[in-house]
Motif scaffolding. Structure first.
Motif, mmCIF file in Angstrom:
data_model
loop_
_atom_site.group_PDB
_atom_site.id
_atom_site.type_symbol
_atom_site.label_atom_id
_atom_site.label_comp_id
_atom_site.label_asym_id
_atom_site.label_seq_id
_atom_site.Cartn_x
_atom_site.Cartn_y
_atom_site.Cartn_z
ATOM 1 N N SER A 183 -0.217 -98.863 89.945
ATOM 2 C CA SER A 183 0.278 -98.609 88.537
ATOM 3 C C SER A 183 1.649 -99.196 88.298
ATOM 4 O O SER A 183 1.986 -99.103 87.215
ATOM 5 C CB SER A 183 0.214 -97.165 88.373
ATOM 6 O OG SER A 183 0.974 -96.519 89.016
ATOM 7 N N SER A 219 -10.450 -95.328 75.398
ATOM 8 C CA SER A 219 -10.523 -93.942 75.689
ATOM 9 C C SER A 219 -9.268 -93.213 75.818
ATOM 10 O O SER A 219 -9.056 -91.877 75.868
ATOM 11 C CB SER A 219 -10.890 -93.987 77.311
ATOM 12 O OG SER A 219 -10.014 -94.730 78.116
ATOM 13 N N LEU A 275 -10.227 -88.104 89.991
ATOM 14 C CA LEU A 275 -9.822 -89.429 90.429
ATOM 15 C C LEU A 275 -10.734 -90.408 89.748
ATOM 16 O O LEU A 275 -10.287 -91.334 89.267
ATOM 17 C CB LEU A 275 -9.724 -89.510 92.131
ATOM 18 C CG LEU A 275 -8.829 -90.688 92.469
ATOM 19 C CD1 LEU A 275 -7.515 -90.529 92.299
ATOM 20 C CD2 LEU A 275 -9.321 -91.038 93.944
ATOM 21 N N LEU A 303 -10.010 -92.718 86.991
ATOM 22 C CA LEU A 303 -9.851 -94.441 87.092
ATOM 23 C C LEU A 303 -10.730 -95.005 85.803
ATOM 24 O O LEU A 303 -10.388 -96.168 85.407
ATOM 25 C CB LEU A 303 -10.607 -94.532 88.544
ATOM 26 C CG LEU A 303 -10.286 -95.979 89.089
ATOM 27 C CD1 LEU A 303 -8.825 -96.409 89.358
ATOM 28 C CD2 LEU A 303 -11.193 -96.101 90.342
ATOM 29 N N LEU A 304 -11.822 -94.593 85.627
ATOM 30 C CA LEU A 304 -12.846 -94.971 84.582
ATOM 31 C C LEU A 304 -12.117 -94.908 83.140
ATOM 32 O O LEU A 304 -12.236 -95.624 82.552
ATOM 33 C CB LEU A 304 -14.061 -93.992 84.346
ATOM 34 C CG LEU A 304 -15.334 -94.675 85.187
ATOM 35 C CD1 LEU A 304 -16.551 -93.756 84.858
ATOM 36 C CD2 LEU A 304 -15.682 -96.168 84.481
ATOM 37 N N THR A 305 -11.248 -93.903 82.978
ATOM 38 C CA THR A 305 -10.502 -93.731 81.792
ATOM 39 C C THR A 305 -9.625 -94.955 81.571
ATOM 40 O O THR A 305 -9.316 -95.443 80.659
ATOM 41 C CB THR A 305 -9.863 -92.470 81.801
ATOM 42 O OG1 THR A 305 -10.774 -91.347 81.729
ATOM 43 C CG2 THR A 305 -9.236 -92.112 80.244
ATOM 44 N N ASP A 306 -8.773 -95.394 82.911
ATOM 45 C CA ASP A 306 -8.001 -96.375 82.909
ATOM 46 C C ASP A 306 -8.661 -97.646 82.529
ATOM 47 O O ASP A 306 -8.191 -98.529 81.691
ATOM 48 C CB ASP A 306 -7.373 -96.546 84.364
ATOM 49 C CG ASP A 306 -6.229 -95.548 84.360
ATOM 50 O OD1 ASP A 306 -5.554 -95.309 83.681
ATOM 51 O OD2 ASP A 306 -6.031 -94.962 85.743
ATOM 52 N N ILE A 324 -4.450 -101.627 82.997
ATOM 53 C CA ILE A 324 -3.683 -101.054 84.059
ATOM 54 C C ILE A 324 -4.498 -99.688 84.674
ATOM 55 O O ILE A 324 -5.002 -98.836 84.075
ATOM 56 C CB ILE A 324 -2.505 -100.493 83.363
ATOM 57 C CG1 ILE A 324 -1.623 -101.507 82.393
ATOM 58 C CG2 ILE A 324 -1.487 -99.944 84.309
ATOM 59 C CD1 ILE A 324 -0.502 -100.914 81.932
ATOM 60 N N VAL A 325 -4.476 -100.061 86.026
ATOM 61 C CA VAL A 325 -5.071 -99.013 86.807
ATOM 62 C C VAL A 325 -4.106 -97.995 87.410
ATOM 63 O O VAL A 325 -3.024 -98.630 88.129
ATOM 64 C CB VAL A 325 -5.961 -99.649 87.935
ATOM 65 C CG1 VAL A 325 -6.421 -98.684 89.057
ATOM 66 C CG2 VAL A 325 -6.885 -100.653 87.463
ATOM 67 N N GLY A 326 -4.215 -96.806 87.296
ATOM 68 C CA GLY A 326 -3.414 -95.949 87.952
ATOM 69 C C GLY A 326 -3.033 -94.516 87.066
ATOM 70 O O GLY A 326 -3.089 -93.661 87.344
ATOM 71 N N PRO A 327 -2.447 -95.023 85.956
ATOM 72 C CA PRO A 327 -1.842 -93.676 85.015
ATOM 73 C C PRO A 327 -2.811 -92.447 84.824
ATOM 74 O O PRO A 327 -2.338 -91.432 85.353
ATOM 75 C CB PRO A 327 -1.496 -94.350 83.932
ATOM 76 C CG PRO A 327 -1.370 -95.874 84.153
ATOM 77 C CD PRO A 327 -1.973 -96.181 85.151
ATOM 78 N N TYR A 328 -4.017 -92.809 84.426
ATOM 79 C CA TYR A 328 -4.833 -91.906 84.161
ATOM 80 C C TYR A 328 -5.417 -91.425 85.560
ATOM 81 O O TYR A 328 -5.777 -90.020 85.729
ATOM 82 C CB TYR A 328 -5.963 -92.252 83.357
ATOM 83 C CG TYR A 328 -5.953 -91.850 81.956
ATOM 84 C CD1 TYR A 328 -6.013 -90.246 81.461
ATOM 85 C CD2 TYR A 328 -5.414 -92.459 80.904
ATOM 86 C CE1 TYR A 328 -5.614 -90.011 80.171
ATOM 87 C CE2 TYR A 328 -5.114 -92.053 79.740
ATOM 88 C CZ TYR A 328 -5.195 -90.889 79.332
ATOM 89 O OH TYR A 328 -4.904 -90.371 77.860
ATOM 90 N N ALA A 329 -5.723 -92.138 86.502
ATOM 91 C CA ALA A 329 -6.112 -91.631 87.780
ATOM 92 C C ALA A 329 -5.274 -90.752 88.704
ATOM 93 O O ALA A 329 -5.485 -89.757 88.908
ATOM 94 C CB ALA A 329 -6.440 -93.003 88.555
ATOM 95 N N LEU A 330 -3.765 -91.033 88.568
ATOM 96 C CA LEU A 330 -3.154 -90.435 88.870
ATOM 97 C C LEU A 330 -2.759 -88.808 88.180
ATOM 98 O O LEU A 330 -2.719 -87.871 88.808
ATOM 99 C CB LEU A 330 -1.431 -90.906 89.465
ATOM 100 C CG LEU A 330 -1.718 -92.166 90.356
ATOM 101 C CD1 LEU A 330 -0.382 -93.299 90.259
ATOM 102 C CD2 LEU A 330 -1.848 -91.485 91.825
ATOM 103 N N LEU A 380 -5.443 -86.567 88.648
ATOM 104 C CA LEU A 380 -5.604 -86.178 90.280
ATOM 105 C C LEU A 380 -4.228 -85.022 90.040
ATOM 106 O O LEU A 380 -4.740 -83.822 90.741
ATOM 107 C CB LEU A 380 -4.986 -87.156 91.181
ATOM 108 C CG LEU A 380 -5.344 -86.945 92.559
ATOM 109 C CD1 LEU A 380 -6.658 -86.680 92.783
ATOM 110 C CD2 LEU A 380 -4.637 -87.898 93.442
ATOM 111 N N LEU A 413 4.560 -92.516 83.725
ATOM 112 C CA LEU A 413 4.142 -93.990 84.339
ATOM 113 C C LEU A 413 4.332 -94.994 83.366
ATOM 114 O O LEU A 413 4.961 -95.812 83.674
ATOM 115 C CB LEU A 413 2.729 -93.736 84.923
ATOM 116 C CG LEU A 413 2.708 -92.824 86.396
ATOM 117 C CD1 LEU A 413 1.141 -92.969 87.045
ATOM 118 C CD2 LEU A 413 3.463 -93.782 87.561
#
Lengths: 287, 189
Positions: A14, A117, B57, B61-64, B80-86, B89, B128
């Motif tokens: 991130s 989304s 998680l 990740l899918l939302t990201d 960008i991978v991370g903001p929604y996954a974290l 979580l 983030l």
């Protein structure tokens, strides 16, 4: 042990600059490709239940006729703009610059199959991809020759359009048609405000013996695209109408206008893509 | 937990999220309910902690991956991978710590968890992205984003209330354990 490692990787990812995350794009394309059929069905259903608001006083025939008249007016204004450009090009050619002939334009009507989304992103996803010749930068318009935006990325069978009213799209050059019947317009640089409207300061025009000063802008004046950074085929399309005229507090002698697009850009159900050049050859060669 | 039923429910939730959110948006099109988060909360109330964390998680990740970022000035977008996954979580951890304190079968509990949990997730996302915006060319106003996302949290709470009314059959369909009825409380469904 797996979960803490995943969380740590996500924290690091991130923080990565966007240029280091290009490898993520195929996964994003794959997830979008899998989810698009479902979201397209939901999107169609939602638009059927909650259609776009139209002027109830305007009949369908009147709407079509207005659109036709707008089309011919746009062509005329663009012709004038082309003449002006050609005049400049002839001057450039005389100085030794090369000349590029205009490329043919195809129009493609495509449905909007979903959005992002997260609402922080105003990108619109349409069902048209590389196979149809869509490329980043392709201009999208909707009914009434209203500009929607430009394609920001193409992934397989779908593309993302960045509405030109989003702040991220940046400024756009326009021409406020202060005297539309006589094709008199004043240039302005419009900045998206983030709520779907634009604000711009009008260019100061000094009156000469040959050309008198243009009339002041009024609420309801049409604002058309006049920006060299956009393709020639999109010039003179409609940005919107003047919603209000105000004096700029920082420079009282200058006039500013607030411009509102004719449709809610982020709620359009279908757009027309204006593709430059011929349809790309299908892989595998011709039969 | 029935993996296949959860997969189908997740697909429907994501289809609603991508296809319907814009149409339901209020406040100038900036506050909308999250169907994915509401489904995640339904799972979180009854599933084992490990499954809850992984589900949040993966949903995050899918939302990201389905949130393309608009680059300023250019005709470009990126993921960008991370903001929604974290964010999801952290929200999962919050829900897991809260679920022992609430009446699980009451729709108001689901509404509360949806609203507050969504707000927790969005605070992480905004934090983030605010950090990232210092070196990534994105249009980002943290205060405005927090306000809009606060509105989204309220809207998600309302959606949670509606989903709470059908949570019983939905939980059964997802193959989740039904909490036993307490003698001191009366279920609304």
């Amino acid at each position: 042990m797996l979960l803490p490692a995943t969380v740590l990787s996500l924290v690091v990812l991130s923080m990565f600059p966007d240029s280091w995350l290009r490898w993520v794009q195929p996964f994003a394309n794959l997830s979008t490709a899998l989810l698009t059929p479902g979201s397209a069905v939901v999107s169609m259903g939602a638009r059927w239940l909650m259609p776009e608001r139209r002027d109830p006083a305007q009949s369908e025939t009147e709407r079509v006729l207005r659109e036709e008249s707008e089309h011919w007016r746009t062509l005329y204004l663009r012709g004038e703009a082309v003449n002006e450009r050609l005049r400049r090009q002839i001057e450039d050619l005389q100085r030794g610059l090369s000349f590029h002939a205009d490329l043919p334009v195809r129009q493609l009507l495509v449905p909007v199959v979903g959005a992002s989304s997260d609402l922080a992103s105003g990108l619109l996803r349409v069902r048209a991809g590389e196979s149809l010749g869509v490329t980043p930068g392709t201009v999208a318009i909707t009914s009434g020759l209203q500009i929607v935006g430009r394609v920001s990325s193409v992934s397989g069978p779908t593309s993302l359009i960045l509405p030109f009213s989003r702040k991220a799209a940046g400024r756009v050059g326009g021409r406020v048609m202060v005297d539309e019947p006589n094709n008199v317009g004043v240039r302005c640089l419009l900045e998206p405000l983030g709520d779907g409207r634009f604000r711009g300061q009008l260019e100061a025009v000094t009156a000469t013996a040959d050309s008198p000063a243009p009339p002041p802008p009024e609420v309801g004046n049409t604002v058309r695209l006049d920006d060299d950074r956009w393709p020639a085929s999109a010039q003179m399309f409609i940005i919107g109408r003047v919603e209000s005229v105000e004096t700029d507090p920082s420079s009282p002698l200058r006039t500013s206008v607030i411009v509102l697009p004719n449709v809610n850009i982020e709620r359009v159900s279908e757009v027309t893509l204006r593709l430059v050049g011929d349809l790309p050859a299908t892989p595998g060669g011709s039969r | 937990m029935n993996f296949l039923a959860t997969l189908v429910a997740a697909y429907v939730a994501f289809a609603l999220e991508l296809g319907l959110r814009q149409a339901l948006a209020l406040g100038g099109g900036n506050a909308a309910p999250s169907f994915v988060f509401a489904l995640a909360i339904v799972i979180a109330v009854a599933a084992p902690p490990g499954a809850v964390l992984w589900t949040f998680l993966l949903f995050g990740l899918l939302t990201d991956l389905t949130w393309p970022q608009e680059a300023i000035g250019g005709v470009r977008s990126f993921a960008i991978v991370g903001p929604y996954a974290l964010g999801y979580l952290v929200a999962a951890q919050f829900v897991l710590s809260m679920r022992a304190l609430i009446i699980r079968r009451n729709p108001l509990s689901l509404a509360f968890l949806c609203g507050v949990g969504y707000l927790v997730a969005q605070v992480v996302v905004v934090a983030l992205l605010t950090f990232r915006s210092s070196y990534t060319p994105i249009e980002w106003n943290p205060t405005q984003q927090l306000l809009w996302r606060g509105g989204g949290a309220l809207y998600t709470a309302m959606l949670g209330l509606l989903i709470g009314l059908i949570a019983g059959p939905l939980t059964s369909a997802l193959g989740l354990h039904q909490p036993p009825q307490r003698r001191s409380t009366r279920a609304l469904y």
